[in-house]
Scaffold this active site. Sequence first.
Site, PDB file in Angstrom:
ATOM      1  N   ARG A 125      50.580   6.134  14.257  1.00 24.45           N
ATOM      2  CA  ARG A 125      49.410   6.506  15.088  1.00 24.45           C
ATOM      3  C   ARG A 125      48.312   7.195  14.289  1.00 24.45           C
ATOM      4  NH1 ARG A 125      53.610   7.967  18.607  1.00 24.45           N
ATOM      5  NH2 ARG A 125      53.971   6.305  20.111  1.00 24.45           N
ATOM      6  N   LYS A 147      34.490   2.235  10.960  1.00 24.56           N
ATOM      7  CA  LYS A 147      34.863   1.004  11.666  1.00 24.56           C
ATOM      8  C   LYS A 147      35.932   0.301  10.827  1.00 24.56           C
ATOM      9  CE  LYS A 147      30.765  -0.322  14.312  1.00 24.56           C
ATOM     10  NZ  LYS A 147      29.705  -1.326  14.475  1.00 24.56           N
ATOM     11  N   GLU A 189      22.053  -6.309   3.303  1.00 21.84           N
ATOM     12  CA  GLU A 189      22.432  -5.243   4.245  1.00 21.84           C
ATOM     13  C   GLU A 189      21.625  -3.969   3.954  1.00 21.84           C
ATOM     14  OE1 GLU A 189      24.366  -5.409   6.925  1.00 21.84           O
ATOM     15  OE2 GLU A 189      25.874  -6.975   6.613  1.00 21.84           O
ATOM     16  N   LYS A 252      23.154   5.947   6.596  1.00 22.29           N
ATOM     17  CA  LYS A 252      24.250   5.505   7.475  1.00 22.29           C
ATOM     18  C   LYS A 252      24.973   6.721   8.061  1.00 22.29           C
ATOM     19  CE  LYS A 252      27.625   2.400   8.795  1.00 22.29           C
ATOM     20  NZ  LYS A 252      28.547   1.356   8.499  1.00 22.29           N
ATOM     21  N   GLU A 262      29.214   3.771  18.604  1.00 20.23           N
ATOM     22  CA  GLU A 262      28.280   2.738  19.084  1.00 20.23           C
ATOM     23  C   GLU A 262      28.335   2.663  20.610  1.00 20.23           C
ATOM     24  OE1 GLU A 262      28.245  -0.762  16.503  1.00 20.23           O
ATOM     25  OE2 GLU A 262      27.508  -1.947  18.168  1.00 20.23           O
ATOM     26  N   ARG A 272      23.678   3.481  16.956  1.00 20.63           N
ATOM     27  CA  ARG A 272      24.372   2.742  15.887  1.00 20.63           C
ATOM     28  C   ARG A 272      24.134   1.243  16.018  1.00 20.63           C
ATOM     29  NH1 ARG A 272      30.338   4.101  13.301  1.00 20.63           N
ATOM     30  NH2 ARG A 272      30.282   2.419  11.770  1.00 20.63           N
ATOM     31  N   ASN A 276      23.009  -3.596  13.814  1.00 20.45           N
ATOM     32  CA  ASN A 276      23.322  -5.019  14.037  1.00 20.45           C
ATOM     33  C   ASN A 276      22.093  -5.918  13.869  1.00 20.45           C
ATOM     34  OD1 ASN A 276      25.977  -4.365  14.616  1.00 20.45           O
ATOM     35  ND2 ASN A 276      25.512  -3.948  16.769  1.00 20.45           N
ATOM     36  N   HIS A 279      22.330  -9.579  12.880  1.00 23.43           N
ATOM     37  CA  HIS A 279      23.720 -10.000  13.055  1.00 23.43           C
ATOM     38  C   HIS A 279      23.916 -11.015  14.178  1.00 23.43           C
ATOM     39  CE1 HIS A 279      24.432  -6.878  10.197  1.00 23.43           C
ATOM     40  NE2 HIS A 279      25.739  -7.049  10.216  1.00 23.43           N
ATOM     41  N   HIS A 283      25.953 -13.935  12.713  1.00 25.34           N
ATOM     42  CA  HIS A 283      27.308 -14.324  13.132  1.00 25.34           C
ATOM     43  C   HIS A 283      27.348 -15.789  13.556  1.00 25.34           C
ATOM     44  CE1 HIS A 283      28.577  -9.908  13.952  1.00 25.34           C
ATOM     45  NE2 HIS A 283      28.963 -10.305  12.763  1.00 25.34           N
ATOM     46  N   HIS A 296      28.756 -12.917   4.339  1.00 30.50           N
ATOM     47  CA  HIS A 296      28.265 -12.267   5.561  1.00 30.50           C
ATOM     48  C   HIS A 296      26.831 -11.730   5.380  1.00 30.50           C
ATOM     49  CE1 HIS A 296      28.147  -9.783   9.105  1.00 30.50           C
ATOM     50  NE2 HIS A 296      27.955  -8.717   8.359  1.00 30.50           N
TER      51      HIS A 296
HETATM   52  P1  NAD Z   1      34.814  -8.770   0.124  1.00 33.69           P
HETATM   53  O1  NAD Z   1      35.586  -7.572   0.431  1.00 33.69           O
HETATM   54  O2  NAD Z   1      35.361 -10.103   0.479  1.00 33.69           O
HETATM   55  O3  NAD Z   1      34.477  -8.767  -1.441  1.00 33.69           O
HETATM   56  C1  NAD Z   1      33.722  -9.810  -1.981  1.00 33.69           C
HETATM   57  C2  NAD Z   1      34.384 -10.403  -3.226  1.00 33.69           C
HETATM   58  O4  NAD Z   1      34.146  -9.531  -4.331  1.00 33.69           O
HETATM   59  C3  NAD Z   1      35.885 -10.550  -3.133  1.00 33.69           C
HETATM   60  O5  NAD Z   1      36.256 -11.751  -3.763  1.00 33.69           O
HETATM   61  C4  NAD Z   1      36.406  -9.357  -3.927  1.00 33.69           C
HETATM   62  O6  NAD Z   1      37.702  -9.577  -4.466  1.00 33.69           O
HETATM   63  C5  NAD Z   1      35.383  -9.260  -4.997  1.00 33.69           C
HETATM   64  N1  NAD Z   1      35.190  -7.935  -5.605  1.00 33.69           N
HETATM   65  C6  NAD Z   1      35.219  -6.729  -4.987  1.00 33.69           C
HETATM   66  N2  NAD Z   1      34.831  -5.779  -5.832  1.00 33.69           N
HETATM   67  C7  NAD Z   1      34.570  -6.385  -7.017  1.00 33.69           C
HETATM   68  C8  NAD Z   1      34.095  -5.933  -8.271  1.00 33.69           C
HETATM   69  N3  NAD Z   1      33.746  -4.655  -8.456  1.00 33.69           N
HETATM   70  N4  NAD Z   1      33.939  -6.819  -9.266  1.00 33.69           N
HETATM   71  C9  NAD Z   1      34.214  -8.147  -9.061  1.00 33.69           C
HETATM   72  N5  NAD Z   1      34.639  -8.647  -7.893  1.00 33.69           N
HETATM   73  C10 NAD Z   1      34.802  -7.756  -6.883  1.00 33.69           C
HETATM   74  O7  NAD Z   1      33.352  -8.713   0.795  1.00 33.69           O
HETATM   75  P2  NAD Z   1      32.385  -7.502   1.199  1.00 33.69           P
HETATM   76  O8  NAD Z   1      31.050  -8.100   1.280  1.00 33.69           O
HETATM   77  O9  NAD Z   1      32.603  -6.301   0.375  1.00 33.69           O
HETATM   78  O10 NAD Z   1      32.882  -7.108   2.654  1.00 33.69           O
HETATM   79  C11 NAD Z   1      32.733  -7.990   3.744  1.00 33.69           C
HETATM   80  C12 NAD Z   1      33.597  -7.473   4.864  1.00 33.69           C
HETATM   81  O11 NAD Z   1      33.148  -6.175   5.246  1.00 33.69           O
HETATM   82  C13 NAD Z   1      33.546  -8.342   6.108  1.00 33.69           C
HETATM   83  O12 NAD Z   1      34.855  -8.537   6.569  1.00 33.69           O
HETATM   84  C14 NAD Z   1      32.749  -7.503   7.101  1.00 33.69           C
HETATM   85  O13 NAD Z   1      33.135  -7.752   8.430  1.00 33.69           O
HETATM   86  C15 NAD Z   1      33.118  -6.110   6.664  1.00 33.69           C
HETATM   87  N6  NAD Z   1      32.147  -5.085   7.056  1.00 33.69           N
HETATM   88  C16 NAD Z   1      32.613  -3.961   7.620  1.00 33.69           C
HETATM   89  C17 NAD Z   1      31.741  -2.959   7.998  1.00 33.69           C
HETATM   90  C18 NAD Z   1      32.277  -1.698   8.592  1.00 33.69           C
HETATM   91  O14 NAD Z   1      31.472  -0.874   9.033  1.00 33.69           O
HETATM   92  N7  NAD Z   1      33.564  -1.501   8.594  1.00 33.69           N
HETATM   93  C19 NAD Z   1      30.378  -3.089   7.745  1.00 33.69           C
HETATM   94  C20 NAD Z   1      29.916  -4.248   7.142  1.00 33.69           C
HETATM   95  C21 NAD Z   1      30.814  -5.246   6.793  1.00 33.69           C
HETATM   96  N1  GLY Z   2      27.931  -2.136   9.872  1.00 35.03           N
HETATM   97  C1  GLY Z   2      27.547  -1.677  11.153  1.00 35.03           C
HETATM   98  C2  GLY Z   2      28.166  -0.400  11.548  1.00 35.03           C
HETATM   99  O1  GLY Z   2      28.890   0.208  10.792  1.00 35.03           O
HETATM  100  O2  GLY Z   2      27.979   0.017  12.652  1.00 35.03           O
END
Ligand code: NAD
Ligand code: GLY
Length: 396
Positions: A125, A147, A189, A252, A262, A272, A276, A279, A283, A296
């Site tokens: 939990r 998130k 972003e 942020k 949000e 918050r 988006n 987005h 999406h 993305h």
């Molecule tokens: P990702 O985590 O897939 O990373 C992109 C690629 O880069 C991967 O192949 C990874 O292995 C590689 N990589 C990572 N660090 C590296 C480095 N330093 N050097 C070389 N390669 C490296 O993609 P992302 O864009 O970081 O994240 C996308 C995800 O984040 C999505 O699932 C999205 O929904 C999520 N997201 C979450 C939030 C949130 O608030 N939680 C906000 C925005 C996006």
């Molecule tokens: N990436 C949008 C949020 O964190 O709310």
Amino acid sequence: MQTIRVRTPVKSVKYDIRIGSGVLSEVGKEARVTLGERTQRIALISNETVFKLFGEQTVSGLNAAGFEVSTWLMKDGEQYKSLRSLEQALTFLSRSGIERSDAVVALGGGVVGDLAGFAAASYLRGVAFIQVPTTLLAQIDASVGGKTGVNLPAGKNLVGAFHQPRLVLIDTDTLRTLPPRELTAGWCEAIKQGAVGDRKLFERTVRLLSSIDFSLWPKEKKLQTNVHAAKSQTEVYATDLAATIAAHCRFKAAIVAGDEKESLDRDDRRSRRILNFGHTTGHALEAVTGYRRFRHGEAVGHGMLVAGEISKNLGMLAPRELESLREAVRLCGPLPPAQDIDVDEVMRLIKSDKKSVSGKIKWVLIEEIGKARIVDGSEIDSRTLRKSLRAGLRAQ
Ligand code: NAD
Ligand code: GLY
């Protein structure tokens, strides 16, 4: 190293974001200070790509601070941000003997961070977790704000929880190995954050993007300078980059402090939900291309231009402001083309967006750079939407 404090409406929940070049070497010390002496075990979650680059340094740093570290590497890719991987992660936590006083460390991009964060939110939990983001997108956005979650076949991020990290450690040197498309996705972003909430942040990001040629950024961590020489351009880049990432984290953190979860009742320009921006179309573009064409952030890049077109067509955004947005997105790097995508299909997907409330879509639009306005989907007729999609998707 710069420190930014994230506060949430729950007074007991606050944490630091520590940012700088080379801060990964401090991971053990920082984790110990944050978690205290009671924590014995750390479960490190990463993927093979990232672990090969930074795993050894992370594990040895944590070991040196007295933590017993076990490691699990998930497969690399958005498709592995799934319930199946979550189950594997939870099994790993239980086999590692993680107790309530122990912690999870997420080393990687947003995929690793979201999955590891959700595993930490649900195991026993809730156990503590630390984010060590290694992509630009994760450093300026995903690692901050709590998130966490996984995807379902029906859509992205449909299962998850708000679970704030206890620490976010951002080593900007990790970006040296990031592929160019991942940088572009992260910059999109970043432009989004400035466009919806902070004109100065937008302009600062544009200035940095105009001045840096990332293809010239050495992949080696060590900077090629000699002590007698003036600061090399690379050093200046590194300093500017860290300061800009810090500014994004500050932005942020401020949004999260005001609207951590949000709230459905909020549609003001500091809610918050403004994050988006881009987005709704983004999406839909990802879904219509089977999540294979766009990163993305790249889809969000196109989505922001569509939202900009809608804002202009509704008479709320001056054409020169839309041109600034277009120029900023262009500076992020080339986006995969979108003009061949069937606009009617995109409109159909937009109507089924999971962010809708009581069946109504809320569009995040802008009145000017730095000023968002949330608008009910019923205020945008199909003709305006179609026209804006056509113009927005061929703008790059
Ligand atoms: P990702 O985590 O897939 O990373 C992109 C690629 O880069 C991967 O192949 C990874 O292995 C590689 N990589 C990572 N660090 C590296 C480095 N330093 N050097 C070389 N390669 C490296 O993609 P992302 O864009 O970081 O994240 C996308 C995800 O984040 C999505 O699932 C999205 O929904 C999520 N997201 C979450 C939030 C949130 O608030 N939680 C906000 C925005 C996006
Ligand atoms: N990436 C949008 C949020 O964190 O709310």
